[in-house]
Design a protein around this motif. Structure first.
Motif, PDB file in Angstrom:
ATOM      1  N   LEU A 158      44.121  39.659  31.956  1.00 55.38           N
ATOM      2  CA  LEU A 158      45.047  39.145  32.963  1.00 55.38           C
ATOM      3  C   LEU A 158      45.492  37.741  32.569  1.00 55.38           C
ATOM      4  N   GLN A 159      46.808  37.535  32.570  1.00 53.28           N
ATOM      5  CA  GLN A 159      47.328  36.182  32.360  1.00 53.28           C
ATOM      6  C   GLN A 159      47.106  35.324  33.596  1.00 53.28           C
ATOM      7  N   LYS A 160      47.225  35.979  34.751  1.00 50.90           N
ATOM      8  CA  LYS A 160      47.009  35.293  36.021  1.00 50.90           C
ATOM      9  C   LYS A 160      46.218  36.232  36.919  1.00 50.90           C
ATOM     10  N   LEU A 197      50.918  43.501  38.222  1.00 50.69           N
ATOM     11  CA  LEU A 197      52.060  43.782  37.364  1.00 50.69           C
ATOM     12  C   LEU A 197      51.743  43.384  35.926  1.00 50.69           C
ATOM     13  N   THR A 198      52.394  44.022  34.977  1.00 54.66           N
ATOM     14  CA  THR A 198      52.327  43.544  33.598  1.00 54.66           C
ATOM     15  C   THR A 198      53.334  42.407  33.430  1.00 54.66           C
ATOM     16  N   ARG A 199      53.178  41.679  32.344  1.00 51.69           N
ATOM     17  CA  ARG A 199      54.086  40.561  32.095  1.00 51.69           C
ATOM     18  C   ARG A 199      55.536  41.041  32.011  1.00 51.69           C
ATOM     19  N   ARG A 200      55.753  42.193  31.385  1.00 52.97           N
ATOM     20  CA  ARG A 200      57.119  42.692  31.222  1.00 52.97           C
ATOM     21  C   ARG A 200      57.715  43.111  32.567  1.00 52.97           C
ATOM     22  N   ASN A 217      51.026  42.612  28.447  1.00 49.77           N
ATOM     23  CA  ASN A 217      51.676  43.890  28.174  1.00 49.77           C
ATOM     24  C   ASN A 217      50.694  44.831  27.474  1.00 49.77           C
ATOM     25  N   ILE A 218      50.797  46.111  27.785  1.00 52.13           N
ATOM     26  CA  ILE A 218      49.861  47.092  27.255  1.00 52.13           C
ATOM     27  C   ILE A 218      50.119  47.287  25.763  1.00 52.13           C
ATOM     28  N   ALA A 259      52.450  48.808  36.700  1.00 53.34           N
ATOM     29  CA  ALA A 259      51.948  48.233  37.951  1.00 53.34           C
ATOM     30  C   ALA A 259      50.713  49.010  38.375  1.00 53.34           C
ATOM     31  N   LEU A 260      49.759  48.314  38.983  1.00 52.82           N
ATOM     32  CA  LEU A 260      48.539  48.931  39.485  1.00 52.82           C
ATOM     33  C   LEU A 260      48.416  48.676  40.978  1.00 52.82           C
TER      34      LEU A 260
END
Length: 801
Positions: A130-132, A147-150, A185-186, A196-197
């Protein structure tokens, strides 16, 4: 000292330009092909290697041992996750996984995202940094979303998404979610993916499946403590099956099921995360044959081996022209190891030049290779140090294989023989012939395999499937609201090219959305257990798809009770065991159904499988996932463009495009088509490299036999007899190679064909054709040299030293 050897090697190679050109060209092509094929295999094997706990994470699946074979189920009921947490020792984390492409909006911006619904353990099990946010709390609440970064960038642009509220359309209702975290990103080599999760409890029908052991809809994954072995886990899962699936086990036993070697009628089995990508029982796999990466490596080795064979043969054959040099060096005191090092340095220089050229060639061909074979390779894979080390080791191995044996053989020749002008390499001729046989055996093997795969693909395309594939368009509906489906029906009704419209929960073949699936239903009927594939459809299904009704009728709006009626196929009718299946009534999942029609068997699944029993039913509440449109037009491309534009207008967020059913059918066999292209490419390369070597060998052999040819011509031999004399030795080798390759290719292709319920037969004339092709290729390769030798002036030939 070594640089001195390299300078001498360069001068020697420069004098022998034809020899050097043949070897460099063959080795460059072979190394380039081997590099691309090896990268392909490595990419497939590298899936999920970034997951830190991959050796302790498993996907579960179920084996039901029925009387007619083993049935695989990849999904479990909703309560299973809780049971695993409580009853299996050593479980660290468990997650259910479900989801779909759902519409997500923020303010006035809406996009479709791959929304996966999981348990909170998901981010602790899998290594998606996780970035955040905090992975331990990111999914604590039901209204949180990760959410992913993208995807965050697509929704929020430059805004910080954490703490903001987005809405997700679930079951045609907009639900608010707070962004709790942003993940990296995956990676493209991940079996699991998401944009998204959200929590699993948000699935559309959660209230219906909660605590329901009779409905299995979602895969389950668990992480075990490192101290727990796979064998211990399997033993614990047997106890779980006995305790919570006893009813199903008793049904299997009562219906004549055949237990496994341990006497179990039902087993819960595991797939390690490291095997997920290539497992046929994985929900998250690609369906790719596990043998596919090995086939890439084998093909790479065979092509490289053929190039090495060329190198060995040419080096040994060329040594006949270097007798004076070898004798002089030995007479001046050169030691065997010095001669070996000299000849090996020439091999090293040739291989190094070939390696550089192959890297340049691979860089140029990589985009075309990716497009042709549907790969996504890049040289970023070489960021892995082990891959670089492996490539370097392989390169030095090739130089030792290709240059070491000839160098050793040449360096050990008898100095007396050399000084007498007789360079005898002993059994070298047998070695050369054996290597030529190996080359053409590989080429014949690849040609045979390509021919069988090509025949099977043509057979698949020509086999009647029992439904209309050329005039029916499949439109993936995704999660479009019901009003969008109604609007599309109304718009299509006014199109002159449209004949009929229907819908279904499942697609036919494999659409552009990449989705496929089935629904299996089991029930008891008059003391017999019946298993059938089930599909919820709409009115005019049989009419639109062109199914053949052999009894009864299709669903019709004139009959209000059709929501409880079913249309079955012939296989289902046989299972029911009634002479007249019409009006049969049976109970399945608590619902009563009565048979209103029987359709002729049709291949609603791949030709790899036999036609299973099938039940078509109607349900007003079931969400239809695909719209089928039958068209009658002489301009199919224009009609497809028109229908696609209509759907895009009604559902602007749609991500999947419509397609004709014959396209969907072809996509089912993409793997076979890919095999065919790979084998064909490998066969062409093998033949090309083999012919280059055969051409050079023929040139050197003809040079050695110049005097013999001159004497035969003086004694009255005709040109044709000399050509046949010089060619027959090569033709014998080719025939031996084809005979050796025939049983191997027959065995391999027969095993491959056994994976299809319907397949072609392998006939003897196919191998005869391969033999003829190989003979023609060999004759074409050697004919230039043999004819030149036969037409040469005998006086000039007899003057030769």
């Amino acid at each position: 000292m070594f640089t001195s050897y390299l300078r001498i090697a360069w001068r020697n190679l420069w004098k022998q330009k034809v020899f050097a050109a043949v070897n460099v060209t063959g080795m460059s092509i072979a190394i380039c092909a081997a590099l691309l094929l090896s990268l392909t295999a490595y990419k497939e094997w590298s899936y999920d290697d970034f997951q830190q706990h991959r050796d302790h994470i498993y996907q579960l699946y179920r084996e039901d041992h029925q009387s007619n074979g083993t049935r695989i189920s990849k999904s479990f009921s909703e309560p299973m996750a809780g049971v695993l947490r409580k009853e299996v020792p050593g479980v660290k984390h468990v997650t259910r996984i479900g989801g779909d492409n759902l519409s997500v909006r923020y303010k006035d911006k809406s996009i479709y995202l791959d929304v996966q619904m999981t348990d909170p353990d998901y981010l602790q099990m899998f290594s998606f940094p996780l970035q955040k946010g905090n992975p331990h709390t990111a999914l604590d609440r039901l209204d949180q979303v990760v959410l992913t970064r993208r995807s965050a960038s697509s929704l929020f642009n430059e805004e910080d998404p954490v703490g903001k509220t987005v809405e997700v359309n679930i079951g045609e209702q907009w639900k608010p979610f707070v962004v709790s975290a942003v993940a990296d990103n995956i990676p493209d080599n991940s079996s699991l993916s998401f944009e998204a999760l959200i929590r699993f409890e948000n699935v559309e029908n959660y209230a219906d499946i909660r605590n329901d052991w009779h409905t299995s809809s979602y895969p389950v994954m668990l992480e075990m403590a490192p101290a727990v072995s796979a064998a211990a886990l399997r033993k614990d899962l047997v106890q779980v099956a006995h305790k919570y699936m006893g009813d199903l086990i008793r049904d299997l036993k009562g219906m004549g099921g055949a237990p496994d070697e341990d006497g179990e009628f039902l087993r819960i089995r595991t797939i390690p995360l490291s095997d997920l990508h290539l497992s046929p029982h994985s929900v998250f796999g690609t369906g790719l044959n596990p043998f596919y990466p090995w086939m890439m490596v084998m093909l790479a080795c065979l092509i490289t081996g053929i190039a090495c064979v060329n190198f060995i043969n040419l080096s040994i054959a060329r040594s006949f022209t270097r007798g004076s040099e070898i004798g002089l060096r030995k007479a001046l005191g050169a030691m065997d190891r010095q001669l070996m090092l000299q000849f090996w340095s020439e091999a090293f220089l040739l291989c190094f030049i070939s390696l550089v050229l192959s890297l340049l060639l691979a860089t140029l061909l990589l985009p075309y290779y990716n497009a042709t074979f549907r790969h996504a390779l890049s040289f970023r894979l070489f960021q892995n140090g082990w891959l670089i080390l492996g490539t370097a080791a392989t390169f030095f191995g090739i130089t030792l294989l290709a240059g070491g044996y000839p160098a050793w053989k040449i360096a050990r020749v008898n100095i007396i023989q050399v000084l007498k002008g007789k360079l005898d390499l002993g059994r070298g001729g047998r070695v050369r012939n054996g290597l030529i046989v190996f080359q053409f055996m590989v080429a014949a093997l690849l040609i045979s395999c390509t021919a069988v795969i090509w025949q099977q693909l043509n057979f698949i395309r020509a086999t009647p499937l029992g439904y209309n594939t050329t005039q029916v368009i499949s439109i993936p509906l995704g999660n479009a609201p019901q009003q969008a489906l109604t609007a599309m029906r109304n718009r299509l009704a006014s199109e002159p090219a449209v004949e009929s419209i229907t819908a279904s929960t499942l697609n036919m073949g494999l659409g552009k959305d990449g989705s496929s699936g089935n629904w299996t239903l089991g029930f008891d009927y008059k003391g017999n257990h019946v298993n059938t594939q089930a599909m919820v459809v709409d009115y005019d299904y049989a009419k639109t798809l062109g199914l053949t009704l052999i009894a009864g009728r299709d669903f019709s709006r004139r009959y209000g009770a059709d929501t409880t009626g079913v249309v079955i196929n012939e296989q289902m009718a046989k299972q029911l065991g009634e002479k007249d299946p019409l009006n049969v009534v049976y109970n399945a999942n608590g619902n009563n159904y009565h048979v209103i029609g029987v359709v002729k068997d049709y291949h609603f699944e791949s030709l790899r499988k036999k036609i299973d029993p099938l039940m078509l039913s109607m349900s007003a509440s079931a969400r239809k996932s695909y719209l089928f449109v039958k068209v009658n037009t002489n301009h199919p491309a224009a009609t497809m463009e028109r229908i696609s534009a209509l759907w895009k207008e009604i559902d602007p967020l749609t991500m999947s495009e419509p397609s004709f059913l014959d396209e969907n059918t072809d996509r089912l066999y993409r793997q076979e088509a890919r095999f065919s292209r790979i084998f064909m490419s490998g066969a062409v390369l093998a033949i090309l490299i083999s012919c280059m070597g055969l051409f050079a060998i023929a040139m050197l052999v003809m040079a050695q036999r110049r005097k013999e040819v001159g004497i035969r011509k003086v004694l009255g031999a005709s040109v044709s007899s000399i050509v046949m004399l010089l060619s027959k030795d090569f033709l014998k080798l080719v025939l031996v190679a084809v005979l050796a390759a025939t049983p191997i290719s027959w065995y391999l292709m027969q095993r491959w064909l056994n994976g299809f319920a319907l397949h072609v037969e392998i006939h003897w004339w196919m191998f005869a054709g391969v033999c003829a092709v190989a003979v023609v290729i060999a004759l074409a390769t050697t004919s230039l040299q043999t004819v030149r030798a036969a037409l040469a002036n005998p006086a000039e030939s007899l003057k030769a030293d």
